[in-house]
Motif scaffolding. Structure first.
Motif, short mmCIF file in Angstrom:
data_model
loop_
_atom_site.label_atom_id
_atom_site.label_comp_id
_atom_site.label_asym_id
_atom_site.label_seq_id
_atom_site.Cartn_x
_atom_site.Cartn_y
_atom_site.Cartn_z
N LEU A 1 -52.75 34.48 17.19
CA LEU A 1 -52.08 33.22 17.47
C LEU A 1 -51.59 33.17 18.91
CD1 LEU A 1 -49.97 32.77 14.21
CD2 LEU A 1 -52.17 31.72 14.76
N LYS A 2 -51.26 31.98 19.38
CA LYS A 2 -50.78 31.82 20.74
C LYS A 2 -49.57 30.89 20.76
CE LYS A 2 -55.31 32.37 22.98
NZ LYS A 2 -56.31 31.74 23.89
N GLY A 3 -48.76 31.06 21.81
CA GLY A 3 -47.69 30.12 22.11
C GLY A 3 -46.70 29.90 21.00
N ILE A 4 -46.44 28.62 20.72
CA ILE A 4 -45.40 28.23 19.79
C ILE A 4 -45.69 28.71 18.38
CG2 ILE A 4 -46.48 26.01 19.28
CD1 ILE A 4 -42.68 26.76 19.58
N TYR A 5 -46.97 28.92 18.05
CA TYR A 5 -47.32 29.35 16.71
C TYR A 5 -46.80 30.77 16.42
CZ TYR A 5 -50.37 25.31 17.03
OH TYR A 5 -50.84 24.03 17.21
N VAL A 6 -46.78 31.62 17.42
CA VAL A 6 -46.21 32.96 17.26
C VAL A 6 -44.72 32.85 16.96
CG1 VAL A 6 -45.78 35.17 18.38
CG2 VAL A 6 -47.94 33.98 18.78
N VAL A 7 -44.03 31.99 17.71
CA VAL A 7 -42.60 31.79 17.50
C VAL A 7 -42.33 31.29 16.09
CG1 VAL A 7 -40.55 30.53 18.27
CG2 VAL A 7 -42.22 31.33 19.95
N LEU A 8 -43.10 30.31 15.65
CA LEU A 8 -42.87 29.71 14.34
C LEU A 8 -43.11 30.71 13.20
CD1 LEU A 8 -44.52 26.20 14.87
CD2 LEU A 8 -42.08 26.73 14.78
N VAL A 9 -44.21 31.46 13.29
CA VAL A 9 -44.53 32.41 12.23
C VAL A 9 -43.49 33.52 12.15
CG1 VAL A 9 -46.19 34.15 11.47
CG2 VAL A 9 -46.99 31.92 12.24
N THR A 10 -43.10 34.08 13.30
CA THR A 10 -42.13 35.17 13.28
C THR A 10 -40.74 34.68 12.88
OG1 THR A 10 -41.86 34.86 15.69
CG2 THR A 10 -43.36 36.60 14.95
N LEU B 1 -45.50 38.63 24.34
CA LEU B 1 -45.52 38.06 23.00
C LEU B 1 -44.13 37.53 22.66
CD1 LEU B 1 -47.55 37.72 20.64
CD2 LEU B 1 -46.64 39.84 19.69
N PHE B 2 -43.95 36.24 22.83
CA PHE B 2 -42.64 35.62 22.57
C PHE B 2 -42.49 35.45 21.07
CE2 PHE B 2 -39.25 32.60 22.41
CZ PHE B 2 -38.49 32.88 23.53
N ASN B 3 -41.63 36.26 20.46
CA ASN B 3 -41.49 36.22 19.01
C ASN B 3 -40.03 36.41 18.60
OD1 ASN B 3 -41.05 39.20 17.68
ND2 ASN B 3 -42.03 39.33 19.71
N PHE B 4 -39.72 36.00 17.38
CA PHE B 4 -38.39 36.19 16.82
C PHE B 4 -38.41 37.20 15.69
CE2 PHE B 4 -37.40 32.31 19.08
CZ PHE B 4 -36.06 32.47 19.42
N GLY B 5 -39.45 38.02 15.65
CA GLY B 5 -39.57 39.00 14.58
C GLY B 5 -38.59 40.13 14.66
N HIS B 6 -38.07 40.42 15.85
CA HIS B 6 -37.20 41.59 15.99
C HIS B 6 -35.90 41.46 15.23
CE1 HIS B 6 -40.04 43.12 18.85
NE2 HIS B 6 -39.36 44.24 18.87
#
Length: 318
Positions: A106-115, A54-59
């Protein structure tokens, strides 16, 4: 994790535990403490990125929430700094649960954008609620840690050193157990082949929620400790530069390895601090880190830890 890797990790822990006996100046101990904090964040980020895929920027947002939780509780409610640090982990886990609900499907870039948007939203809330958060100036002069009559502020950072090392050690042990458990195996199945995982009865959405919440706990604790250690909470903790630096630690060390990001965090923290003190490298250090990440990933997509694994296998074969 192989027996050789476990022995290397244990040897590294022993060396780090004995390091303050040799390293007595406050500045070097300070760099170690910051490195331990970054390593804790990177290792937990690796659980969701390397194992969960899960590629995310939430951390970065979870870290900032931990920072401001500890800062506001100690500033406005006079809570014990020790309790405030752990409260940072709780609020980070709750925020991870909230953001994971829309992210789970969600998948892909959408996970990145939301987080990423979630992190920016947190920063805007901090800036707009100045009465609670201090706004752009932040909260300063937070209380320091004490154990009875023993004050952590007068021991040349020795107490903070061992608390941060203990935080990192406990976090890594928990992550390694999680990675080897059935939960970790299900995460790898979701990462590698979601359709197959669903056919085996694994809920992809549920595992994504669980991995985000689990990886946010120690990230929030690290944020709480960061605030109490530096005695300040500022909106810079939500900044993009810090997020990219820690993400570089995950990718350079080796996503999906837990220990790789830890060693990379130690190396990169000391490297960036050294470059910050060199003329002409103050602004270029992050570019150098980016180039190092590209070089390592080009040479070994599995990160630096995969290079050491190959070398050890060759030595065993010879």
């Amino acid at each position: 994790m192989t027996k050789k890797q476990r022995l290397c990790g244990l040897a590294a822990l022993v060396i780090l535990a004995l390091a303050p006996l040799v390293v007595t100046d406050s500045y070097t101990r300070h760099v170690f403490i910051i490195a331990f904090i970054y390593a804790t964040i990177a290792a937990n980020w690796d659980l969701s990125l390397g194992f969960g895929g899960l590629f995310n920027f939430g951390h970065l947002a979870f870290f900032g929430i931990g920072v401001y939780t500890a800062a506001m509780l100690t500033s406005h409610l006079d809570m014990s700094p020790w309790l405030a640090i752990f409260a940072g982990g709780i609020t980070a886990a709750v925020s991870a649960l909230l953001i994971s609900l829309p992210v789970a499907r969600l998948k892909g870039i959408y996970v990145v954008l939301v987080t990423f948007a979630f992190g920016q939203l947190c920063m805007q809330i901090v800036l707009s609620q100045g009465d609670l958060t201090g706004g752009a100036e932040g909260l300063v002069r937070l209380p320091y840690l004490k154990l009875g009559s023993y004050s952590f502020i007068r021991d040349y950072k020795l107490g903070y050193y061992y608390v941060s090392l203990a935080m990192l050690t406990v976090s890594v042990i928990v992550l390694l157990f999680a990675a080897k458990s059935s939960f970790g195996r299900s995460l790898r199945a979701v990462r590698d082949n979601p359709e197959y995982a669903m056919s085996r009865g694994i809920s992809v959405a549920r595992q994504r929620v669980l991995v985000l919440v689990a990886s946010a706990v120690f990230t929030g604790v690290a944020g709480g400790f960061y605030a109490i250690y530096l005695r300040v909470a500022s909106p810079e903790v939500f900044g993009f530069s810090l997020g990219t630096l820690i993400l570089s630690m995950v990718l350079i060390g080796g996503a999906g390895s837990i220990l790789g990001p830890v060693f990379a965090a130690l190396a990169l923290t000391f490297a960036t601090e050294a470059m910050a003190g060199m003329r002409g490298f103050e602004e270029a250090r992050f570019i150098i880190v980016a180039l190092a990440m590209i070089f390592v990933l080009r040479l070994a997509p599995g990160g630096a830890i995969s290079i050491f694994s190959r070398l050890s296998k060759r030595q065993n074969n010879t």
